[in-house]
Motif scaffolding. Structure first.
Motif: not given
Length: 817
Positions: A224-231, A233-244
């Motif tokens: 999830v390249p534009e997500q930066n929040w804890s979903d 109990e899932w710790a998610i920060n995927h900022w920085g990824m390309p969308t491709c």
């Protein structure tokens, strides 16, 4: 006689670059029929006889989408084949595990294949787990790519010795990860599936990506390249990824790298609107029909996913490639079974039909992740560099702090960097540097470093009506992208990359100032646009002809639903955020606006067909609007409610371990996480309460809640596990007046049924229960949940009068007597 299932192989893969030949190989005798579907249908253009174990080659001459049919005895195998060249887009279709249907009739009936997510546990429902025989058949008979969707704790479902409570892969050692992936692979093959080279997960880590590559799992899906929040109990920060799809770099799973022998290809579940999640810290702005119909956050109305169709069509045509590679993107289809509303399923089906039909109009191919990986292995060493323009397909929607109408943005994805520039600005809103070494923890919410401010310090850019002035006093330390909006460029010493125009005919070009450049240049511009006056009314128009439509949003902090004057110059079909209104005649109308009625859509209209005026809006000091001193109202409410809580529970102030007025520091609107908006009434001994739902919703000052449309839980941490027990006091009310009622539980124990009043001061607005040490979870926390006492999956949120699960305040006190 062989008992092996009949299989057809296509080498080097089912996604070919124009000029590439392929080989067909089957393990049984049969006839192979090749047909072209799009752009020009040509049924049975070739027929080949395949002998078992003997390959035959074929060189397609034209780009397009083909269907392969292998006929052997009583069996028919079908698989897609796509041939692409410059200017072609490649879409990978993903179907999530929470859908009520697999849409196979639409997908396979159109001759394409999909990536399917399935679970391991029967508890998640037979239909979308690996125990369902259909997935093996889809893999073999239709060429679908089947993914186990797994987090770190899920492997314990198939091997109890590997049970693990934490869903995040960074909670395991390298050996712990390897053991689980090997167990998954063995179990998967035992179930009769083809060996895995892929999996889907939300919670990867750097070590996890490394082990995946070493274990042959070369596709990491569901990023999830534009997500930066804890979903939750899932710790998610995927900022920085390309969308491709991108080769995951060795130093960070979010960073684009280059291909090597054990490279893992990172892939999203959905293509993103890249800018908006960075404004909201919420990642739901995606190319998925169901996401436009999410309960009270719904961004669309009626039975057709209009916004999805517009977003999909613009995705296919709004891009330019720097090196001639295809434009790769993913469209996702999820929700509607255990999660959501039934209209999501109808949106998904119609969205699929719309997406697939675009291949008749545009150079658009379809391929599974398995075939995208094979294409990358042959042709893409770094990244398919591209730039694309995005508009606000959520115009009028204000969920989680989104502005009503977001400006257009230019997205640039290069091997060196990823950046977004927001109109009318010329320089980056954010800039991620892929050439630097990244040393961030997977859970670091500040990762990766944003160099946008550095770009602005190094490079000065001034756009006037006549020219663009660019200067740098020292050599640039990195490439600096510059966007030129709404004007033509007469000449430039640097390469100019024009972006395709959309139905608004807006001009946009990209200029990249190279690393090391310094000096001053002035670039002449042509045809600058006239500026528009500021207004609290905002519009956004899409489409042409009969498909032309305009959204109208009132940028007002309304605490009550309020009719506002709108005059139509001609009759128009109109939709609201809560459903279609039908045909409205020309003339004046009073249209209600409020927190849950933020937009109207006028068909076959442009902004020029709708007359509105700021003078017709409430004055700034109107009680209909949030006022500057709103915090005083919240403070008075807190004091009064806290006094009632102490009285009701028989507590002295020092008896209360924790008290929270949920989300009360937000006067109006929603936010994806509540913690920053929570108002702490009191806290002792480190005891804290935190929501794990959809965040906070505020209908006005002192009318805020932790919430989720169907149900959520919250956790109380820091309590003494040796205590005798605790008294839990809850307060809430029905903000929508829909006769809301909840089931209240602690862990798996039902505490009671709660019918809500309309005010937080009524007796029935309180719920009190006692809990003990046996109610603590494995972490030593209390986990309490509220679930709406209503049909879990409604047909349509507004028509069925859906009500939210919402908590206004909570207190926790220790039982000592």
């Amino acid at each position: 006689m062989s008992t092996q299932p009949i299989r057809l192989s296509v080498l080097p893969g089912r996604l070919l670059k124009q000029g590439e030949a392929c080989e067909f190989l089957a393990n049984a005798d049969g006839d192979l029929v090749i047909s072209r579907r799009t752009p020009t249908p040509q049924p049975e253009m070739h027929r080949l006889h395949l002998a078992a174990g003997q390959s035959q080659s074929w060189l397609p001459t034209d780009c397009g989408n083909y269907t392969l049919e292998f006929l052997s005895g009583d069996e028919r195998l079908q698989a897609p084949l796509a041939v692409v060249g410059p200017g072609w887009a490649v879409c990978q279709i993903t179907v999530g595990a929470f859908t009520s249907e697999d849409f196979a009739e639409t997908i396979h009936g159109s001759g394409v294949a999909a990536d399917y997510y399935i679970g391991l546990s029967k508890r998640r429902g037979e239909a979308f787990t690996a125990f369902d025989e259909r997935w093996k058949n889809y893999e073999r008979l239709f060429g679908d790519a089947i993914h186990p969707h797994v987090m770190a704790r899920d492997i314990g479902t198939i091997d109890e010795s590997l049970a693990h409570e934490d869903p995040n892969w960074d909670s395991l050692t390298e050996e712990g990860i390897r053991t689980r992936l090997q167990s998954l692979q063995n179990w998967w093959i035992e179930r009769g599936y083809e060996p895995l080279n892929r999996l889907a997960t939300y919670t990867p880590s750097n070590i996890f990506a490394k082990v995946c590559g070493e274990e042959g799992l070369r596709i990491m899906h569901s990023l999830v390249p534009e997500q930066n929040w804890s979903d939750g109990e899932w710790a998610i920060n995927h900022w920085g990824m390309p969308t491709c799809p991108f080769w995951i770099a060795a130093d960070d799973f979010r960073k684009a790298g280059r291909r090597h022998a054990q490279s893992v290809l990172g892939m999203t579940m959905n293509h993103y609107q890249v800018l908006i999640p960075h404004l909201t810290n919420w990642g739901d702005f995606v190319l998925s029909p169901s996401h436009f119909a999410r309960w009270l956050r719904a961004a669309d109305a009626g039975e057709t996913p209009v916004r999805f169709g517009q977003f999909a069509e613009e995705t296919v045509k709004s891009w330019t490639a720097f090196k001639g590679d295809p434009f790769f993107f993913v469209a996702g289809f999820e929700f509607g079974r255990t999660f959501g509303t039934k209209i999501m399923t109808r949106y998904n089906r119609r969205g699929l039909e719309k997406l697939i039909s675009l291949s008749e109009k545009y150079p658009l191919a379809f391929a599974t992740s398995r075939d995208v990986l094979a294409y990358y292995d042959r042709h893409i060493e770094g990244m398919p560099e591209r730039a694309f323009r995005q508009r606000d397909s959520w115009a009028g929607v204000t969920v989680n702090g989104k502005p009503g109408v977001v400006a257009d943005s230019l997205v640039i994805e290069r091997e060196d960097y990823k950046s977004v520039i927001v109109a009318p600005e010329n320089q980056p809103f954010f800039y991620y540097d892929y050439l630097t070494k990244w040393t961030f923890h997977p859970r670091d919410e500040h990762a990766p470093h944003d160099y946008a401010e550095d770009c602005r310090k190094e490079l000065s850019v001034e756009q006037s009506a006549a020219s663009l002035k660019i200067s740098a006093s020292a050599p640039l330390t990195r490439i600096n992208p510059v966007a030129v909006w709404d004007a033509g460029i007469l000449d430039s010493p640097f390469p100019i990359t024009p972006l395709p125009t959309l139905d608004d005919d807006r001009k946009l070009s990209l200029i990249e100032i190279p690393k090391g450049w310094s000096g001053f240049i002035e670039i002449a511009l042509t045809n600058p646009p006239a500026s528009s006056p500021d207004s609290r009314w905002q519009t956004k128009t899409f489409g042409v002809g009969a498909e032309r439509h305009t959204y109208l949003h009132a940028n007002l902090p309304l605490v009550e639903e309020t009719p506002l004057k709108v005059r139509l110059k001609k009759a128009a079909r109109v939709d609201s955020a809560q459903g279609p209104l039908g045909e409205l005649p020309a003339g004046e109308h009073q249209l209600p606006y409020g927190l849950l009625l933020q937009w109207y859509r006028f068909w076959e209209c442009g902004a020029e067909d709708i007359e509105v005026s700021d003078t017709d809006l409430p004055s700034p000091d109107s009680p209909l609007l949030v006022q500057p001193d709103w915090e005083k109202e919240v403070a008075r409410h807190e004091e009064e409610l806290h006094a009632l809580a102490l009285q009701r529970a028989g507590w002295k102030p020092e008896d209360v371990l924790c008290g929270v007025l949920c989300g009360a520091n937000l006067p109006l609107g929603t936010r994806s996480r509540a913690a920053a908006s929570d108002r702490l009434i009191t806290s002792q001994k480190g005891v804290k309460a935190a929501e794990f739902g959809d965040g906070v919703i505020a209908f006005g000052p002192a009318r805020s809640f932790w919430y989720h449309p169907r149900g959520f839980h919250f956790k109380v941490s820091g309590i003494d596990p040796t205590a005798k027990g605790w008294k839990v006091l809850l307060n809430t009310f029905d903000p929508q007046g829909r006769n809301a009622a909840y089931h209240v539980k602690v862990k798996d124990r039902i505490l009671g049924h709660w019918v809500l009043p309309a005010s937080p001061m009524e007796d029935s607005s309180w719920f009190m229960a006692e809990v003990g040490p046996d109610d603590l979870n494995h972490e030593g926390r209390l986990v309490l949940s509220l679930a709406a006492d209503q049909t879990a999956v409604l047909d349509e949120w507004w028509a069925d009068k859906g009500f939210i699960a919402a908590l206004h305040a909570v207190w926790i006190g220790e039982i000592t007597a």
